[in-house]
Motif scaffolding. Sequence first.
Motif, PDB file in Angstrom:
ATOM      1  N   GLU A 102       0.838  -1.207   0.000  1.00 17.59           N
ATOM      2  CA  GLU A 102       0.000   0.000   0.000  1.00 17.59           C
ATOM      3  C   GLU A 102       0.871   1.254   0.000  1.00 17.59           C
ATOM      4  OE1 GLU A 102      -3.574   2.072   2.604  1.00 17.59           O
ATOM      5  OE2 GLU A 102      -2.814   0.115   3.227  1.00 17.59           O
ATOM      6  N   LYS A 103       1.907   1.270   0.838  1.00 20.87           N
ATOM      7  CA  LYS A 103       2.811   2.423   0.886  1.00 20.87           C
ATOM      8  C   LYS A 103       3.526   2.640  -0.457  1.00 20.87           C
ATOM      9  CE  LYS A 103       3.926   2.564   5.853  1.00 20.87           C
ATOM     10  NZ  LYS A 103       2.598   2.528   6.267  1.00 20.87           N
ATOM     11  N   LEU A 104       3.772   1.544  -1.165  1.00 20.02           N
ATOM     12  CA  LEU A 104       4.423   1.638  -2.480  1.00 20.02           C
ATOM     13  C   LEU A 104       3.428   1.968  -3.590  1.00 20.02           C
ATOM     14  CD1 LEU A 104       6.864  -1.408  -2.184  1.00 20.02           C
ATOM     15  CD2 LEU A 104       7.490   1.022  -2.188  1.00 20.02           C
ATOM     16  N   GLY A 105       2.137   2.066  -3.245  1.00 21.55           N
ATOM     17  CA  GLY A 105       1.112   2.398  -4.238  1.00 21.55           C
ATOM     18  C   GLY A 105       0.620   1.198  -5.025  1.00 21.55           C
ATOM     19  N   ASN A 106       0.999  -0.004  -4.608  1.00 20.79           N
ATOM     20  CA  ASN A 106       0.566  -1.230  -5.288  1.00 20.79           C
ATOM     21  C   ASN A 106      -0.706  -1.762  -4.624  1.00 20.79           C
ATOM     22  OD1 ASN A 106       2.887  -1.076  -6.883  1.00 20.79           O
ATOM     23  ND2 ASN A 106       4.061  -2.337  -5.484  1.00 20.79           N
ATOM     24  N   TYR A 107      -1.798  -1.035  -4.801  1.00 20.37           N
ATOM     25  CA  TYR A 107      -3.052  -1.356  -4.125  1.00 20.37           C
ATOM     26  C   TYR A 107      -3.619  -2.706  -4.534  1.00 20.37           C
ATOM     27  CZ  TYR A 107      -2.887   3.674  -3.133  1.00 20.37           C
ATOM     28  OH  TYR A 107      -2.508   4.925  -2.726  1.00 20.37           O
ATOM     29  N   GLU A 108      -3.462  -3.056  -5.790  1.00 16.00           N
ATOM     30  CA  GLU A 108      -3.998  -4.341  -6.271  1.00 16.00           C
ATOM     31  C   GLU A 108      -3.267  -5.524  -5.630  1.00 16.00           C
ATOM     32  OE1 GLU A 108      -6.721  -4.689  -8.028  1.00 16.00           O
ATOM     33  OE2 GLU A 108      -6.981  -2.540  -8.322  1.00 16.00           O
ATOM     34  N   GLN A 109      -2.015  -5.336  -5.258  1.00 15.78           N
ATOM     35  CA  GLN A 109      -1.272  -6.394  -4.568  1.00 15.78           C
ATOM     36  C   GLN A 109      -1.598  -6.402  -3.076  1.00 15.78           C
ATOM     37  OE1 GLN A 109       2.678  -5.286  -6.389  1.00 15.78           O
ATOM     38  NE2 GLN A 109       2.898  -7.520  -6.317  1.00 15.78           N
ATOM     39  N   SER A 136      -9.714  -5.012   8.936  1.00 16.87           N
ATOM     40  CA  SER A 136     -10.951  -4.698   8.217  1.00 16.87           C
ATOM     41  C   SER A 136     -11.008  -3.215   7.899  1.00 16.87           C
ATOM     42  CB  SER A 136     -12.174  -5.111   9.037  1.00 16.87           C
ATOM     43  OG  SER A 136     -12.214  -6.506   9.201  1.00 16.87           O
ATOM     44  N   SER A 137     -10.619  -2.404   8.858  1.00 10.54           N
ATOM     45  CA  SER A 137     -10.571  -0.957   8.639  1.00 10.54           C
ATOM     46  C   SER A 137      -9.572  -0.618   7.535  1.00 10.54           C
ATOM     47  CB  SER A 137     -10.180  -0.263   9.944  1.00 10.54           C
ATOM     48  OG  SER A 137     -10.063   1.112   9.776  1.00 10.54           O
ATOM     49  N   ASN A 138      -8.414  -1.284   7.552  1.00  8.18           N
ATOM     50  CA  ASN A 138      -7.408  -1.057   6.502  1.00  8.18           C
ATOM     51  C   ASN A 138      -7.969  -1.389   5.117  1.00  8.18           C
ATOM     52  OD1 ASN A 138      -5.536  -0.324   8.443  1.00  8.18           O
ATOM     53  ND2 ASN A 138      -4.480  -2.284   8.435  1.00  8.18           N
ATOM     54  N   TYR A 143      -9.866   0.448  -0.115  1.00  7.28           N
ATOM     55  CA  TYR A 143     -10.914   0.585  -1.131  1.00  7.28           C
ATOM     56  C   TYR A 143     -11.149   2.060  -1.459  1.00  7.28           C
ATOM     57  CZ  TYR A 143     -12.592  -4.266  -1.495  1.00  7.28           C
ATOM     58  OH  TYR A 143     -12.711  -5.608  -1.754  1.00  7.28           O
ATOM     59  N   GLU A 144     -11.115   2.914  -0.446  1.00  5.69           N
ATOM     60  CA  GLU A 144     -11.274   4.358  -0.686  1.00  5.69           C
ATOM     61  C   GLU A 144     -10.162   4.878  -1.591  1.00  5.69           C
ATOM     62  OE1 GLU A 144     -11.454   6.792   2.811  1.00  5.69           O
ATOM     63  OE2 GLU A 144     -13.630   6.881   2.699  1.00  5.69           O
ATOM     64  N   LYS A 145      -8.929   4.487  -1.291  1.00  6.86           N
ATOM     65  CA  LYS A 145      -7.789   4.927  -2.110  1.00  6.86           C
ATOM     66  C   LYS A 145      -7.923   4.450  -3.549  1.00  6.86           C
ATOM     67  CE  LYS A 145      -4.317   5.174   1.532  1.00  6.86           C
ATOM     68  NZ  LYS A 145      -3.056   4.610   2.046  1.00  6.86           N
ATOM     69  N   ALA A 152     -15.898   0.256  -0.038  1.00 13.05           N
ATOM     70  CA  ALA A 152     -15.384   0.892   1.178  1.00 13.05           C
ATOM     71  C   ALA A 152     -16.508   1.111   2.180  1.00 13.05           C
ATOM     72  CB  ALA A 152     -14.705   2.213   0.847  1.00 13.05           C
ATOM     73  N   SER A 153     -17.621   1.618   1.709  1.00 13.48           N
ATOM     74  CA  SER A 153     -18.767   1.883   2.588  1.00 13.48           C
ATOM     75  C   SER A 153     -19.277   0.602   3.240  1.00 13.48           C
ATOM     76  CB  SER A 153     -19.882   2.557   1.791  1.00 13.48           C
ATOM     77  OG  SER A 153     -20.994   2.787   2.614  1.00 13.48           O
ATOM     78  N   SER A 154     -19.342  -0.462   2.461  1.00 17.82           N
ATOM     79  CA  SER A 154     -19.801  -1.748   2.982  1.00 17.82           C
ATOM     80  C   SER A 154     -18.865  -2.263   4.078  1.00 17.82           C
ATOM     81  CB  SER A 154     -19.891  -2.767   1.845  1.00 17.82           C
ATOM     82  OG  SER A 154     -20.184  -4.042   2.342  1.00 17.82           O
TER      83      SER A 154
END
Length: 182
Positions: A102-109, A136-138, A143-145, A152-154
Amino acid sequence: MALTCTCQRYASHLLAQQKNREVFLVGDMVESKATMFGNGKYFVFCYTEYALNTLAVIYQKEGKYEEALVFFLKSKTLYEQIKGKNSIWVASSLNNLASIYEKLGNYEQALPLYIQASEIYKKKEGTSSPKFIIISSNIGLLYEKMDKYKEASSIFEKTKTYTEKAFGKSHIRYTMLMLNYS
């Protein structure tokens, strides 16, 4: 505490050696155990996987995410071999890896790793587990990012329910959760 301090000192020593190019990989170590001697002192051996994880945390704190990733991956592999693929240790490693991606911007991973970690915690500790709730919060925040606001809402609603049930509305965890989602 002695176990943690000893392992952290060992990991810091390994990190110093690596910076001097003396070592690249952590060598084999005996399994972790604390043996009490007659004088009441403990002699401690570290788990290799724990030392690798500690090295990764050190790199992460230094902002060296690529280096941290290497050691988190090695640590996760060892935890899977030693503790089993569905152990809490593996779940923690998956969460650490997801955080780095996530910090590296690789959200799909990052996303499937967070999901897998949350599933392990849910199965092993239940939905009232602080670790399950945090992961779960993460997931919701990730999802928001990713601009996936419906997902995200769900997740936020489910996490809110889990947190309220586990801690109550007056608990600091619930307050922090509500601040994150505003």
